[in-house]
Write a protein that holds these residues in place. Sequence first.
Motif, mmCIF file in Angstrom:
data_model
loop_
_atom_site.group_PDB
_atom_site.id
_atom_site.type_symbol
_atom_site.label_atom_id
_atom_site.label_comp_id
_atom_site.label_asym_id
_atom_site.label_seq_id
_atom_site.Cartn_x
_atom_site.Cartn_y
_atom_site.Cartn_z
ATOM 1 N N ARG A 105 69.843 56.678 13.194
ATOM 2 C CA ARG A 105 68.733 57.033 12.303
ATOM 3 C C ARG A 105 67.536 57.531 13.099
ATOM 4 O O ARG A 105 66.783 58.393 12.641
ATOM 5 N N ILE A 106 67.364 56.994 14.298
ATOM 6 C CA ILE A 106 66.251 57.413 15.148
ATOM 7 C C ILE A 106 66.351 58.899 15.478
ATOM 8 O O ILE A 106 65.347 59.607 15.571
ATOM 9 N N ARG A 107 67.603 59.391 15.625
ATOM 10 C CA ARG A 107 67.827 60.794 15.989
ATOM 11 C C ARG A 107 68.115 61.676 14.783
ATOM 12 O O ARG A 107 68.261 62.886 14.926
ATOM 13 N N CYS A 108 68.204 61.078 13.610
ATOM 14 C CA CYS A 108 68.590 61.828 12.413
ATOM 15 C C CYS A 108 67.463 62.744 11.949
ATOM 16 O O CYS A 108 66.313 62.314 11.805
ATOM 17 N N SER A 109 67.791 64.014 11.722
ATOM 18 C CA SER A 109 66.787 64.989 11.278
ATOM 19 C C SER A 109 66.700 65.072 9.764
ATOM 20 O O SER A 109 65.865 65.797 9.234
#
Length: 210
Positions: free
Chosen positions: A86-90
Motif C-alpha cells: 500500500r505504501i507503494r500503491c499509486s
Amino acid sequence: MTTDNYSTMLPDAYDKAPDSNISKLLRIYADDMQTLHKLAEKVESYRDIDQAVGKTLDYAGDNINQRRGKTSDEIYRVLIKAKETRIRCSGTIDDIIESLARALDCSYDQIQIFSDLDEGGTEPEALILKGLPLDSLNKVAMSATQFTQLVQKIVPSEVRVSSVILDGTFSFASGNVVETSPQGFANTAGTTGGTLGGVFTPEHDYILPI
C-alpha cells in the motif's frame, strides 16, 4: 563443513588420520560450526514474513507501523503485506490488484475489479470486486467484512468499495449435456470442477487494526 574439509586445510605436518588428536578437535569444532550454521539459517528464515510467528512477526509489523490488534499470525501476515504494498500503491487498478494478490498470496488473475459504471451502476467513484480467491481468505480465516475493510484501505480515499462479490466458479450445464468444463461438478478426488461461493466467518468477528 565436515571434519575432512577442515583437515585438508592443515599442513601435511599434522596427522590427519580420523583417530588423531587434531582430527578429534576438528570434529568438535565442526559440530559446533554446524550447530551455529543451522541457528543462523533459522534466524534468517524468521525474517521471512511467511515463516515468522509470534513476537518475531510483531517486530516485522512494528517496522512499518502495522499494529496486530486481535489478529492471528495468519491474518497479521496479510495486513503486513498489504501495508508494504500500500505504501507503494499509486491507486491504479493494476496496483490495487497487485497489493491484494501479494497480501493473499494468490495470482493476479484471481482478482477482478470493475467500476460501478461498468456494471450498470450510477456511482463514478465506486469499485466492485469479483472473482476473489475464496481459498486464500478461508486459509487465513478472514471474514468477508474484514476483507472488505482491507480493500477499502488499499483503494484511494475518495473511492468507495460498493460491493465485494464472493462467488464460486461452479455453474450448471445448459440443456441435457453433462457439464465437462472446469466449472462443472467436481470429480471424486476434488481435482476438477467448479467451486461454490462462500467464505469463513469467525463466531466473534472484529474490526482489523488498519
